[in-house]
Design a protein around this motif. Structure first.
Motif: not given
Length: 121
Positions: A8, A37, A44, A92-94, A113-116, A118
């Protein structure tokens, strides 16, 4: 299955990102893998799913050909290539795994854990 998502970041509208998710635990090749996401204040949302063999791929309606999910079972990794990103893709992508071929979030038992992501306008 412990999942670790990465890739991300901040990108301008129209740009691209490639997310990766590694599942170090075996047996990765037997799981359906998905990307979801969640934006602030929203539920979600299903983004993309790929089945265990890779020959079944499903996408959320909003994707419209912009994203591609793929997997490399030899590397225990699933990818999400995102092109033509829009500000509304900010979330946030999971990544997650499931024992069944499904797109329903509650059917996915393991989540990373998610990754942001933007996207600026």
């Amino acid at each position: 299955v412990q999942l670790q998502a990465s890739g991300g970041g901040l990108v301008q509208a129209g740009g691209s990102l490639r997310l990766s998710c590694v599942a170090p635990e075996r047996p990765f090749s037997t799981y359906t893998m998905g990307w979801f996401r969640q934006a602030p204040g929203q539920e979600r949302e299903f983004v993309a799913v790929i089945n265990d063999s890779g020959d079944g791929r499903y996408y959320g309606n909003f994707v419209k050909g912009r994203f591609t999910i793929s997997r490399d079972n030899a590397k225990n990794t699933v990818y999400l290539q995102m092109n033509s990103l829009k500000p509304e893709d900010t979330a946030v992508y999971y990544c997650a795994s499931s024992n069944t071929e499904t797109t329903v979030p509650r059917d996915f038992g393991s989540w990373g854990r998610g990754t942001q992501v933007t996207v600026s306008s």
